[in-house]
Every structure is written in C-alpha cells, then in structure tokens.
Design an enzyme around this catalytic site. Structure first.
Site, PDB file in Angstrom:
ATOM      1  N   SER A 153       0.838  -1.196   0.000  1.00 55.15           N
ATOM      2  CA  SER A 153       0.000   0.000   0.000  1.00 55.15           C
ATOM      3  C   SER A 153       0.881   1.258   0.000  1.00 55.15           C
ATOM      4  O   SER A 153       1.732   1.404  -0.863  1.00 55.15           O
ATOM      5  CB  SER A 153      -0.966  -0.044   1.185  1.00 55.15           C
ATOM      6  N   ASP A 305      -9.586  -3.252  -6.304  1.00 54.11           N
ATOM      7  CA  ASP A 305      -8.773  -2.337  -5.496  1.00 54.11           C
ATOM      8  C   ASP A 305      -8.792  -0.959  -6.140  1.00 54.11           C
ATOM      9  O   ASP A 305      -8.474  -0.808  -7.320  1.00 54.11           O
ATOM     10  CB  ASP A 305      -7.341  -2.868  -5.409  1.00 54.11           C
ATOM     11  N   HIS A 335      -7.725  -4.915  -1.750  1.00 48.41           N
ATOM     12  CA  HIS A 335      -6.625  -4.149  -1.181  1.00 48.41           C
ATOM     13  C   HIS A 335      -6.346  -4.579   0.265  1.00 48.41           C
ATOM     14  O   HIS A 335      -7.255  -4.879   1.031  1.00 48.41           O
ATOM     15  CB  HIS A 335      -6.953  -2.657  -1.204  1.00 48.41           C
TER      16      HIS A 335
END
Length: 365
Positions: A153, A305, A335
């Site tokens: 991320s 995502d 995600h």
C-alpha cells in the site's frame, strides 16, 4: 440504561447498513471481505463524528485501534528479533540464527497505512517478516548485499520512492537488486482513474478514506481535501506532469472499459502544496530515463482495489523502458490482504499473496 440501549441500537443499525453495502460478486471469501469492509466503514464513521465534536482527531482513533494488533519483538529458535533504532528511526530486525554459507540477502520492509497509520509491530506484518527470514534466510530490515526493498500500500509507494532515489544516486547505484510493491498508490495527481471510480466505495479501501489520509500527510488544511475529492487539487504549473500518469495512454484496454479520460481541473486552489508535485509522494512523476535505471521489479495488483490502476500504469511505463517486471494480478483480490492474515480478520488471500512473494524472492534475490 436508556442511553446505552439507544447507542447499541444505533451501532447495530450502522453495522447492518455497512455489512449489506454491495461488494463485487467475484471477490474471494466475500463474507469475510464484507465484514472487514463494514468494520472499516464503521470505524471511519465514528472517527469522523469524534473529530467533528472535538473529542479526538479522525486519524488518532484509527491509530489507537490499530495498536490492538501490535506484537512485541519475540525471538524464537530460528530467528533473533530486536527492536532498535537506525538514526533515531524505530526498526525491528529479524536475524536468522542458522549459519549461512553465502552472504545473506536482505529485505527492507516498509509498512502500509496511507502514510499516517500502521506499524511494523502489527501482527500480520510481524508474521510476514518472520516467514521471510525463515524461508529464504534473509535479514529483514537490516542491509547487506543482495537487497530487496518491499512495501505494501503506501509502504509500496515509499519503497518505489526509495528505490528510485538510491538507483539515481551515484553513491548507491546498483546496490539494490530488487523492489517488491504490493498494491501501491503511485500518484496523487488524478483521483479519478477508472479503478478510483469503480471502487470508490470499496471493498476495504474507499476513495474518501484514502484521499483524506493522504491529504493529512500533506497538510491538515481541509481545503485540500475537498479539492482532491473533486479532482481539482493540482496547480496550473503541474500540467506537464500529467503525461507521466495519463491513464488513457498507459492503462491496458481491458481496464479502460467505457471510461473517457478527462484532464483534472488545474489551478483552482490558491494555496500551494509542493508535495503534490513531488515524485517522492508520486513515484510515477519521474521521467523515463530515471525509470530505466530501476532494478528487477515485482508488483502485486488486486482487481477489486481502488489503487489498481496506479500499478498498471507503472508496469506499462517500466516495461516500455526495458525494466524486467514480474506482475501478479489477483483477479478476485482486494486491497490490504497482507494485513489480514491473523484472526479475527483472516483472509486466505493474504497467505496466497505472501507465498507468491516469498517464492519470487527465493528465485530472484
């Protein structure tokens, strides 16, 4: 008693609303994803209320709740685990005890959390780093010879940034053998890429949540947040940078769907935020010559995502300039899966991604 009953009823209604919010039909383990998404939406809702009434800031609530999942530095029969500091920066070292006949590889792990949340102490990350050290005999966080910089991320954003900076610095050029990026966000110029629009309500990560947290990394001025939500946050002088992140040029056709590219409105803000045009926040902003020098690259993307398209653009650009890229696209993925490998928020997907990543490290580091 009446007050407590009212509060309990309110949260039951809120949870019911959140849990029945639609999610893509082909997501892996849909009910688990639905529950995790509901928990996150409830937390962000409560955080917004707390901030509005002056109880505590939105991000403070999220940070406080995340400490529930923290672990201590505990060594075992295979690995010595130490919490220490490198130049006043807290780090956790994972040092394999078994002797190695070769110089050990190293993995520098950068955790996610939209730049303002998270910690290497989170149990799921601790598990990942222990497994990496065990499986390939690597020193995790420590630096030796064959080095992979990895992050998930926003940690993937920072990993990409660090790798670019080191590879373009003559003192460190070619010291980094690989970078591994797990569903990273790689640009802040355009907040309406096709995946940003398609998955603006999740699952897991929502458009409003990620924009709010990234804006907090830049400034606490709410003006920027509102402008970014409208995609009107970039200054006029940034126009030349959009060629590096124009999804109509770099996004594979299958992901464009019926979306039509519209350039974001520029110059609407009177305030100036230099971070918005800084490649350290948006690694996609560097030119092809800088990308060309990057090492072996591993990228994981998840179909469902919001940040999917950032990586797809990055991969297209890297391959165009000759960088060797291994791309794992998880069709049923969401995600943050690597963060959900511990009960009660356990996703098998996180273990699958972990194993794919470790296998790649074994073959390439």
């Amino acid at each position: 008693m009446g007050y407590k009953t009212l509060c309990f009823g309110f949260f039951c209604i809120l949870f019911a609303y959140c849990i029945y919010s639609p999610i893509p039909e082909d997501v892996e383990e849909p009910w688990k994803v639905r529950i995790i998404s509901a928990m996150i939406k409830m937390t962000t809702f409560v955080g917004t209320i707390c901030e509005n009434i002056g109880l505590l800031k939105y991000e403070e609530l999220l940070a406080t709740l995340s400490t529930v999942h923290y672990t201590k530095a505990v060594s075992d029969e295979n690995i010595t685990v130490i919490d220490t500091k490198f130049s006043d920066i807290p780090v956790r070292l994972y040092l394999p005890k078994k002797k190695s006949e070769r110089q050990r590889p190293a993995v520098i792990f950068i955790h996610g959390g939209a730049f303002v949340l998270g910690s290497y102490k989170i149990a799921a990350y601790d598990d990942l780093n222990r497994w990496t050290a065990n499986k390939i005999g690597a020193v995790v966080v420590g630096i030796d010879t064959r080095i992979c910089i990895m992050g998930d991320s926003s940690g993937g954003t920072l990993a990409a940034t660090v790798t670019q900076l080191l590879q373009n610095d003559l003192n460190f050029k070619d010291k980094i053998k690989a970078q591994a990026l797990m569903y990273p966000g790689l640009q802040s110029l355009d907040t309406l890429l096709p995946s940003h629009q398609k998955y603006q309500h999740g699952p897991i990560l929502t458009r409003e949540m990620i924009i709010k947290l990234v804006c907090l990394y830049v400034t606490e001025d709410k003006v920027l947040l509102q402008a970014a939500l409208r995609n009107e946050h970039m200054p006029t002088e940034s126009r030349h940078l959009f060629k590096f992140a124009n999804w109509s040029d770099f996004l594979p056709e299958k992901y464009k769907k019926n979306h039509v590219y519209i350039e974001p409105v520029l110059g609407k803000l009177n305030a100036s935020y230099p971070a918005l045009v800084d490649s350290r926040l948006s690694p996609l902003l560097v030119n092809d010559t800088q990308l060309q020098s990057l090492p072996l690259t591993y990228v994981v993307t998840c179909e469902h995502d919001l940040l999917r398209d950032d990586s797809l653009i990055y991969i297209s650009r890297l391959r165009k300039v000759g960088v060797k890229v291994t791309h794992e696209h998880i069709e049923k993925g969401v995600h943050g899966a690597l963060s959900f490998t511990r009960a009660p928020v356990f996703l098998n997907l996180g273990l699958k991604i972990r194993d794919k990543y470790i296998n790649w490290l074994e073959e390439n580091l």
